[in-house]
Scaffold this motif. Structure first.
Motif, PDB file in Angstrom:
ATOM      1  N   UNK A  52       6.378  13.474 -11.564  1.00  0.00           N
ATOM      2  CA  UNK A  52       5.976  13.949 -10.311  1.00  0.00           C
ATOM      3  C   UNK A  52       4.395  13.839 -10.383  1.00  0.00           C
ATOM      4  N   UNK A  53       3.643  14.057 -11.320  1.00  0.00           N
ATOM      5  CA  UNK A  53       2.119  13.912 -11.403  1.00  0.00           C
ATOM      6  C   UNK A  53       1.691  12.389 -11.103  1.00  0.00           C
ATOM      7  N   UNK A  54       2.630  11.541 -11.049  1.00  0.00           N
ATOM      8  CA  UNK A  54       2.241  10.244 -10.782  1.00  0.00           C
ATOM      9  C   UNK A  54       2.464   9.819  -9.209  1.00  0.00           C
ATOM     10  N   UNK A  55       2.859  10.901  -8.506  1.00  0.00           N
ATOM     11  CA  UNK A  55       3.143  10.606  -7.190  1.00  0.00           C
ATOM     12  C   UNK A  55       2.710  11.744  -6.253  1.00  0.00           C
ATOM     13  N   UNK A  56       2.077  12.584  -7.039  1.00  0.00           N
ATOM     14  CA  UNK A  56       1.329  13.737  -6.044  1.00  0.00           C
ATOM     15  C   UNK A  56      -0.054  13.588  -6.047  1.00  0.00           C
ATOM     16  N   UNK A  63       1.958  11.752  -2.520  1.00  0.00           N
ATOM     17  CA  UNK A  63       0.692  10.777  -2.372  1.00  0.00           C
ATOM     18  C   UNK A  63       0.970   9.426  -1.382  1.00  0.00           C
ATOM     19  N   UNK A  64      -0.067   8.752  -1.330  1.00  0.00           N
ATOM     20  CA  UNK A  64       0.218   7.729  -0.444  1.00  0.00           C
ATOM     21  C   UNK A  64       0.151   6.526  -1.449  1.00  0.00           C
ATOM     22  N   UNK A  65       0.204   6.655  -2.668  1.00  0.00           N
ATOM     23  CA  UNK A  65       0.233   5.713  -3.830  1.00  0.00           C
ATOM     24  C   UNK A  65       1.161   6.230  -5.068  1.00  0.00           C
ATOM     25  N   UNK A  66       1.328   5.190  -5.810  1.00  0.00           N
ATOM     26  CA  UNK A  66       2.111   5.571  -7.039  1.00  0.00           C
ATOM     27  C   UNK A  66       1.369   5.298  -8.196  1.00  0.00           C
ATOM     28  N   UNK A  81       0.302   1.581  -7.156  1.00  0.00           N
ATOM     29  CA  UNK A  81       1.123   0.753  -6.314  1.00  0.00           C
ATOM     30  C   UNK A  81       1.133   1.726  -4.838  1.00  0.00           C
ATOM     31  N   UNK A  82       0.649   1.050  -3.871  1.00  0.00           N
ATOM     32  CA  UNK A  82       0.706   1.765  -2.559  1.00  0.00           C
ATOM     33  C   UNK A  82       2.052   2.442  -2.278  1.00  0.00           C
ATOM     34  N   UNK A  83       2.603   3.533  -1.525  1.00  0.00           N
ATOM     35  CA  UNK A  83       3.557   4.036  -1.333  1.00  0.00           C
ATOM     36  C   UNK A  83       4.191   3.651  -0.133  1.00  0.00           C
ATOM     37  N   UNK A  84       5.623   2.824  -0.093  1.00  0.00           N
ATOM     38  CA  UNK A  84       6.098   2.342   1.129  1.00  0.00           C
ATOM     39  C   UNK A  84       6.447   3.556   1.836  1.00  0.00           C
ATOM     40  N   UNK A  89       8.806   9.037   2.369  1.00  0.00           N
ATOM     41  CA  UNK A  89       9.580  10.124   3.152  1.00  0.00           C
ATOM     42  C   UNK A  89      10.522  10.599   2.041  1.00  0.00           C
ATOM     43  N   UNK A  90      11.295   9.792   1.441  1.00  0.00           N
ATOM     44  CA  UNK A  90      12.523  10.234   0.481  1.00  0.00           C
ATOM     45  C   UNK A  90      12.028  10.977  -0.693  1.00  0.00           C
ATOM     46  N   UNK A  91      10.848  10.702  -1.077  1.00  0.00           N
ATOM     47  CA  UNK A  91      10.397  11.548  -2.130  1.00  0.00           C
ATOM     48  C   UNK A  91       9.834  12.897  -1.656  1.00  0.00           C
ATOM     49  N   UNK A  92       9.455  13.003  -0.395  1.00  0.00           N
ATOM     50  CA  UNK A  92       9.062  14.188  -0.044  1.00  0.00           C
ATOM     51  C   UNK A  92      10.414  15.224   0.164  1.00  0.00           C
ATOM     52  N   UNK A  93      11.478  14.439   0.647  1.00  0.00           N
ATOM     53  CA  UNK A  93      12.822  15.388   0.550  1.00  0.00           C
ATOM     54  C   UNK A  93      13.226  15.923  -0.903  1.00  0.00           C
TER      55      UNK A  93
END
Length: 191
Positions: A52-56, A63-66, A81-84, A89-93
């Motif tokens: 999670x720390x890599x995407x928050x 975040x808007x990137x990984x 990597x910029x977040x598609x 949206x799916x990671x937020x869920x």
């Protein structure tokens, strides 16, 4: 499939995969696995080890990137990597029902998954959907091929695709890119 590259996934096939995983025990987690592969180009080992720390971001939101750490990337070649939008949206869920720490992808028992488990997960998924010649690397090849085909529209170059893929050489990146016979015909017709 020895000696052959994994097939890339067409847009209709991706839609089919995402519909199919709706029937899985954890459809949101399953959707994240597919999208990390196809929309972020992650390897099976990276999918298994991403945390999670890599995407928050600093406020704890997706975040808007990984940020793929060197410790989980092949040959220590971490990258951003910029977040598609669909992946975000799916990671937020998924994030809404997690504590936001540790591995993103967990087994049904709550443990971190091993890279080989992700490989086997994809084998099962592709078999169930009937996509022959696909493997856990198909999503990554799809991501790299699509990025290479669209890079001119973004004002980028093959070097940008190489950096997104985390490859040390552009030759490696080129070996991932699927040729397009129809595009080759159109190109020759323009000459």
């Amino acid at each position: 499939m020895a000696g052959r590259q994994a097939k890339i996934i067409a847009p209709a096939q991706l839609a089919q995969l995402l519909r199919h995983v709706r029937g899985y025990p954890d459809p949101v987690r399953s959707r994240v696995i597919v999208l990390l592969s196809v929309k972020a180009g992650l390897r099976a080992a990276e999918i298994a080890q991403i945390e999670w720390c890599m995407v928050l971001d600093a406020s704890g939101r997706v975040s808007d990137s990984i940020e793929i750490d060197d410790r989980i990337a092949k040959k220590g070649s971490g990258r951003r990597v910029p977040m598609h939008p669909l992946l975000r949206e799916t990671l937020v869920a998924l994030h809404k029902r997690s504590d936001g720490t540790g591995p993103i992808i967990r087994s049904e028992r709550g443990w971190a998954m091993r890279p080989n488990s992700i490989v086997n997960w994809f084998v099962t998924l592709y078999r169930e959907v009937g996509l022959e010649g696909c493997s856990s690397h198909s999503g990554r090849r799809t991501f790299i091929t699509q990025a290479a085909r669209m890079t001119h529209k973004a004002g980028g170059s093959l070097r940008d695709v190489q950096l997104l893929a985390g490859h040390r050489s552009v030759e490696t990146t080129q070996s991932y890119i699927e040729g397009d016979t129809a595009a080759q015909r159109r190109l020759v017709a323009l000459l």
